[in-house]
Design a protein around this motif. Structure first.
Motif, PDB file in Angstrom:
ATOM      1  N   TYR A  73       0.807  -1.218   0.000  1.00 28.34           N
ATOM      2  CA  TYR A  73       0.000   0.000   0.000  1.00 28.34           C
ATOM      3  C   TYR A  73       0.843   1.273   0.000  1.00 28.34           C
ATOM      4  O   TYR A  73       0.309   2.367  -0.147  1.00 28.34           O
ATOM      5  CB  TYR A  73      -0.953   0.005   1.195  1.00 28.34           C
ATOM      6  N   ALA A  74       2.157   1.122   0.156  1.00 29.09           N
ATOM      7  CA  ALA A  74       3.047   2.287   0.125  1.00 29.09           C
ATOM      8  C   ALA A  74       3.012   2.897  -1.272  1.00 29.09           C
ATOM      9  O   ALA A  74       2.940   2.178  -2.268  1.00 29.09           O
ATOM     10  CB  ALA A  74       4.465   1.880   0.499  1.00 29.09           C
ATOM     11  N   PRO A  75       3.040   4.225  -1.348  1.00 24.21           N
ATOM     12  CA  PRO A  75       2.986   4.870  -2.663  1.00 24.21           C
ATOM     13  C   PRO A  75       4.193   4.513  -3.532  1.00 24.21           C
ATOM     14  O   PRO A  75       5.305   4.381  -3.031  1.00 24.21           O
ATOM     15  CB  PRO A  75       2.990   6.366  -2.349  1.00 24.21           C
ATOM     16  N   ARG A  76       3.932   4.364  -4.799  1.00 17.39           N
ATOM     17  CA  ARG A  76       4.980   4.086  -5.776  1.00 17.39           C
ATOM     18  C   ARG A  76       5.064   5.282  -6.724  1.00 17.39           C
ATOM     19  O   ARG A  76       4.096   6.016  -6.909  1.00 17.39           O
ATOM     20  CB  ARG A  76       4.649   2.828  -6.594  1.00 17.39           C
ATOM     21  N   SER A  77       6.177   5.470  -7.314  1.00 17.74           N
ATOM     22  CA  SER A  77       6.373   6.541  -8.295  1.00 17.74           C
ATOM     23  C   SER A  77       6.023   7.927  -7.736  1.00 17.74           C
ATOM     24  O   SER A  77       5.457   8.762  -8.432  1.00 17.74           O
ATOM     25  CB  SER A  77       5.545   6.270  -9.557  1.00 17.74           C
ATOM     26  N   VAL A  78       6.324   8.126  -6.469  1.00 17.11           N
ATOM     27  CA  VAL A  78       6.102   9.417  -5.831  1.00 17.11           C
ATOM     28  C   VAL A  78       7.448   9.891  -5.315  1.00 17.11           C
ATOM     29  O   VAL A  78       8.205   9.103  -4.744  1.00 17.11           O
ATOM     30  CB  VAL A  78       5.087   9.297  -4.653  1.00 17.11           C
ATOM     31  N   GLN A  79       7.723  11.168  -5.510  1.00 16.32           N
ATOM     32  CA  GLN A  79       9.005  11.704  -5.059  1.00 16.32           C
ATOM     33  C   GLN A  79       9.171  11.503  -3.561  1.00 16.32           C
ATOM     34  O   GLN A  79       8.219  11.643  -2.788  1.00 16.32           O
ATOM     35  CB  GLN A  79       9.111  13.190  -5.382  1.00 16.32           C
ATOM     36  N   SER A  80      10.385  11.196  -3.174  1.00 20.20           N
ATOM     37  CA  SER A  80      10.674  10.944  -1.761  1.00 20.20           C
ATOM     38  C   SER A  80      10.359  12.160  -0.895  1.00 20.20           C
ATOM     39  O   SER A  80       9.962  12.013   0.262  1.00 20.20           O
ATOM     40  CB  SER A  80      12.117  10.491  -1.565  1.00 20.20           C
ATOM     41  N   SER A  81      10.486  13.361  -1.438  1.00 20.23           N
ATOM     42  CA  SER A  81      10.180  14.568  -0.658  1.00 20.23           C
ATOM     43  C   SER A  81       8.687  14.645  -0.322  1.00 20.23           C
ATOM     44  O   SER A  81       8.305  15.087   0.757  1.00 20.23           O
ATOM     45  CB  SER A  81      10.616  15.821  -1.410  1.00 20.23           C
ATOM     46  N   VAL A  82       7.840  14.182  -1.238  1.00 14.84           N
ATOM     47  CA  VAL A  82       6.388  14.179  -0.994  1.00 14.84           C
ATOM     48  C   VAL A  82       6.056  13.135   0.069  1.00 14.84           C
ATOM     49  O   VAL A  82       5.275  13.399   0.990  1.00 14.84           O
ATOM     50  CB  VAL A  82       5.613  13.917  -2.301  1.00 14.84           C
ATOM     51  N   ILE A  83       6.651  11.966  -0.039  1.00 16.09           N
ATOM     52  CA  ILE A  83       6.423  10.921   0.963  1.00 16.09           C
ATOM     53  C   ILE A  83       6.912  11.378   2.325  1.00 16.09           C
ATOM     54  O   ILE A  83       6.224  11.199   3.334  1.00 16.09           O
ATOM     55  CB  ILE A  83       7.091   9.595   0.536  1.00 16.09           C
ATOM     56  N   SER A  84       8.063  12.017   2.364  1.00 18.86           N
ATOM     57  CA  SER A  84       8.613  12.520   3.623  1.00 18.86           C
ATOM     58  C   SER A  84       7.685  13.578   4.244  1.00 18.86           C
ATOM     59  O   SER A  84       7.426  13.561   5.443  1.00 18.86           O
ATOM     60  CB  SER A  84      10.000  13.106   3.380  1.00 18.86           C
ATOM     61  N   MET A  85       7.173  14.491   3.428  1.00 22.39           N
ATOM     62  CA  MET A  85       6.242  15.512   3.910  1.00 22.39           C
ATOM     63  C   MET A  85       4.988  14.852   4.489  1.00 22.39           C
ATOM     64  O   MET A  85       4.521  15.209   5.569  1.00 22.39           O
ATOM     65  CB  MET A  85       5.871  16.454   2.766  1.00 22.39           C
ATOM     66  N   TYR A  86       4.473  13.868   3.786  1.00 17.86           N
ATOM     67  CA  TYR A  86       3.276  13.163   4.245  1.00 17.86           C
ATOM     68  C   TYR A  86       3.541  12.450   5.572  1.00 17.86           C
ATOM     69  O   TYR A  86       2.745  12.549   6.515  1.00 17.86           O
ATOM     70  CB  TYR A  86       2.825  12.161   3.177  1.00 17.86           C
ATOM     71  N   GLN A  87       4.659  11.761   5.659  1.00 19.37           N
ATOM     72  CA  GLN A  87       5.000  11.051   6.892  1.00 19.37           C
ATOM     73  C   GLN A  87       5.179  12.026   8.048  1.00 19.37           C
ATOM     74  O   GLN A  87       4.809  11.711   9.189  1.00 19.37           O
ATOM     75  CB  GLN A  87       6.256  10.212   6.688  1.00 19.37           C
ATOM     76  N   ASN A  88       5.697  13.217   7.786  1.00 19.22           N
ATOM     77  CA  ASN A  88       5.824  14.238   8.833  1.00 19.22           C
ATOM     78  C   ASN A  88       4.460  14.691   9.331  1.00 19.22           C
ATOM     79  O   ASN A  88       4.275  14.939  10.528  1.00 19.22           O
ATOM     80  CB  ASN A  88       6.627  15.438   8.333  1.00 19.22           C
ATOM     81  N   GLU A  89       3.486  14.800   8.435  1.00 14.17           N
ATOM     82  CA  GLU A  89       2.128  15.182   8.828  1.00 14.17           C
ATOM     83  C   GLU A  89       1.497  14.096   9.711  1.00 14.17           C
ATOM     84  O   GLU A  89       0.838  14.392  10.704  1.00 14.17           O
ATOM     85  CB  GLU A  89       1.260  15.455   7.598  1.00 14.17           C
ATOM     86  N   VAL A  90       1.703  12.851   9.340  1.00  6.42           N
ATOM     87  CA  VAL A  90       1.179  11.740  10.144  1.00  6.42           C
ATOM     88  C   VAL A  90       1.868  11.720  11.508  1.00  6.42           C
ATOM     89  O   VAL A  90       1.217  11.539  12.540  1.00  6.42           O
ATOM     90  CB  VAL A  90       1.334  10.388   9.417  1.00  6.42           C
ATOM     91  N   ARG A  91       3.162  11.949  11.513  1.00 10.38           N
ATOM     92  CA  ARG A  91       3.915  11.984  12.771  1.00 10.38           C
ATOM     93  C   ARG A  91       3.411  13.118  13.678  1.00 10.38           C
ATOM     94  O   ARG A  91       3.247  12.941  14.877  1.00 10.38           O
ATOM     95  CB  ARG A  91       5.411  12.143  12.470  1.00 10.38           C
ATOM     96  N   ALA A  92       3.109  14.274  13.083  1.00  9.54           N
ATOM     97  CA  ALA A  92       2.563  15.404  13.853  1.00  9.54           C
ATOM     98  C   ALA A  92       1.219  15.035  14.470  1.00  9.54           C
ATOM     99  O   ALA A  92       0.927  15.405  15.619  1.00  9.54           O
ATOM    100  CB  ALA A  92       2.430  16.633  12.955  1.00  9.54           C
TER     101      ALA A  92
END
Length: 122
Positions: free
Chosen positions: A60-79
Motif C-alpha cells: 500500500y506504500a505509494p509508488r512513483s512518488v518523489q521521496s520529498s512528498v512521501i517525507s512531507m506526508y510522513q511528517n504530517e502523520v507523525r505530527a
C-alpha cells in the motif's frame, strides 16, 4: 485488503469517533487534515492507517512518488501522532481491523454508517 463491516460495527466506530471529536477537538482536526491530504495525494487509506498504527504498509506504500512528498506526508502523520489523545485514535484503528482504514476515514468525514455497510476493497 478486503474489509467487511456490519451496521452495528460501523455505528460503534462512528460513536467512538464522535467521542474523540468532542474530547480532543485539536487532534480530530489534524486527523481530518491527514485524511484530506491522503485523498489529495491519492495515497491509499491503508498506507495512512499503517503509518498511524506502526504496521508495515507493504504493497500500500505509494509508488512513483518523489521521496520529498512521501517525507512531507510522513511528517504530517507523525505530527498527528504527537498530539494529545493520539493513542485513542490509534487504538480505534487497531480495534476495528474488519472495517478497514478506508471506511473509518469516510466515517470521520461524515459519511453515514448505513452508506458503508458491506464489503469493500482497499
Amino acid at each position: 485488503m478486503v474489509s467487511i463491516s456490519s451496521l452495528a460495527e460501523l455505528k460503534a466506530v462512528k460513536a467512538e469517533l464522535e467521542k474523540i471529536r468532542e474530547s480532543e477537538p485539536a487532534l480530530f482536526e489534524i486527523w481530518l487534515h491527514v485524511i484530506h491530504l491522503t485523498r489529495q495525494l491519492q495515497f491509499k487509506y491503508h498506507y495512512m492507517g499503517c503509518l498511524i498504527t506502526n504496521e508495515d504498509p507493504g504493497k500500500y506504500a505509494p509508488r512513483s512518488v518523489q521521496s520529498s512528498v512521501i517525507s512531507m506526508y510522513q511528517n504530517e502523520v507523525r505530527a498527528l501522532m504527537e498530539k494529545n489523545g493520539a493513542e485513542k485514535l490509534k487504538d480505534l484503528l487497531k480495534k476495528y481491523p474488519k472495517i478497514g482504514y478506508n471506511k473509518i476515514s469516510l466515517l470521520s468525514l461524515g459519511q453515514t454508517p448505513e452508506s458503508l455497510v458491506g464489503v469493500s476493497v482497499a
